[in-house]
Design a protein around this motif. Sequence first.
Motif, short mmCIF file in Angstrom:
data_model
loop_
_atom_site.label_atom_id
_atom_site.label_comp_id
_atom_site.label_asym_id
_atom_site.label_seq_id
_atom_site.Cartn_x
_atom_site.Cartn_y
_atom_site.Cartn_z
N ARG A 344 0.82 8.43 2.36
CA ARG A 344 0.95 7.97 0.98
C ARG A 344 1.61 6.59 1.01
O ARG A 344 2.81 6.49 1.25
N PHE A 345 0.82 5.57 0.75
CA PHE A 345 1.29 4.20 0.94
C PHE A 345 1.41 3.43 -0.37
O PHE A 345 1.57 2.21 -0.35
N ARG A 346 1.35 4.12 -1.51
CA ARG A 346 1.62 3.53 -2.82
C ARG A 346 2.83 4.25 -3.40
O ARG A 346 2.98 5.46 -3.25
N ILE A 347 3.68 3.53 -4.08
CA ILE A 347 5.00 4.06 -4.42
C ILE A 347 4.92 5.28 -5.33
O ILE A 347 5.70 6.23 -5.17
N ALA A 348 3.99 5.31 -6.28
CA ALA A 348 3.90 6.47 -7.17
C ALA A 348 3.48 7.71 -6.39
O ALA A 348 4.00 8.82 -6.63
N ASP A 349 2.54 7.55 -5.46
CA ASP A 349 2.13 8.68 -4.62
C ASP A 349 3.26 9.08 -3.67
O ASP A 349 3.54 10.27 -3.48
#
Length: 359
Positions: A344-349
Motif C-alpha cells: 500500500r503505497f498511497r497514504i489513505a490506503d
Amino acid sequence: MTTTTTLEPVRGPFVWRGDQLSGTDEWIFRLSGDQIAELEDAGRRFVADDPDLRFVTAAEYPLPVCADAVRVFGADLDSGRGFVLIRGLRMDGYDDTLAAAIFYLLALHLGEPMRQNLLGDVLDHIVGVSDKKYLEGGLPSRTRDKLPFHSDSSDAVALMCLRPPASGGLSSLVSGATVYNEVLARRPDLAPLLLEPWHYDWRRQDPNAPADTYTSPIVSWTQGTFSMYAGGDMIESAHRYPGVPPLTAARKELLALVEEITYEPGVALDMDFQPGDIQWLLNYAALHSRTAFVNGPDRAHQRHLLRVWLRRDVDRPLVPRFGKHVVVAAPDARQVGPGDDTGRFRIADAATIRERWGD
C-alpha cells in the motif's frame, strides 16, 4: 565456562534505568503550537498531493519550523538516551489518514523508511485483530499478547498511537548498555559471548527467507561505540533447524540472565501511550517490548499504533554482519524487493488496517 576477556562497563547517556527516568519528563518532547501547525499544514498537503510513499522525499515537504526539533530527535537517538517521546498533536481534529501523513513526513525527515513485511508495506499497523497467540506463531503486530524484549530489523523504529486499548499495552524500553553492564558485573565469564555470532531464526520472521537463519553478535563494540541486537526467542527457535549447532550450556545461561535482567523491577521504562504520541527508538541503543492488552468494545479503546522502520545513514560504526544485516542490502529499502503488486503505497490506503492479514 568461557574464557574471560578484558571488558569494561559502558558509560554515557545510553546507560539508564527506568526507575531513574520514570519520575521525570526529560525524555518527552512537547511540540509547540507553531510546530503543530506546520505539521498539520504539511500533512494536509501530503494527503492532497497523494505521493507514492516509495519515492516521496523530505525535500518535497520541508519543515523549517520543526527543523531544530528534528535535529534534537536525531541527537537523542544517535548520541543521547537512544529514544524520545513526542507529544502534543491535536488528534481530535485528525482522521487516520492525516495522522499517518504527519507521522510519515516526520519519518522522512529522520531517515529512509523501509519495507516491513512480505507485502512491501512501508507503513505498518500494530493492532490486536488476531486471536492467534504469539507463542503459537501469531505475528507480534497482530496479537494482544505480552512480547519479549527484542530489537527490530532497522536502524530506528517509530510508533504513533492512534488509539490506546481499554487496559494494558504499555510500551516498555530497556537500555541495552545497562543490560550489558549488569551481565558484565554478575557474570564476567559469560559477557564475552555477547560479542560472538549467534544464530537468529530468519524463517520465522520471513517465511520466504532464502535461508533458515542468519547470524549476528548480540553486542557490537567498535571504535568506542556500543550497540546491541537481541531477541532471545528468535535465537532459541533458530536451533530447531538441521545443521544449526545446539546452544551450549553457557549460552543458555547467558540468554536466561539477559531475560532476568530486563524484567527486574526498575530496569525498564514503561510508557502509557496517549493518542498522538510518537516514540522514536534507536534499535542499537534499547530493547523494546509491550505488556499484554485488552481492547474495549468501542473503536476509541481498540489499540492501534502505526509503525515505521527507518534506515539512518549516520556512519554508526558496527562490527561486520551485525543485526539483521540480510535486509539492508538494497540501496533503497523502500523501492526494491517483493510486494510491488500488494504493498500500500498511497497514504489513505496505507492508513487502513489489513483486517485479516497475518491471522
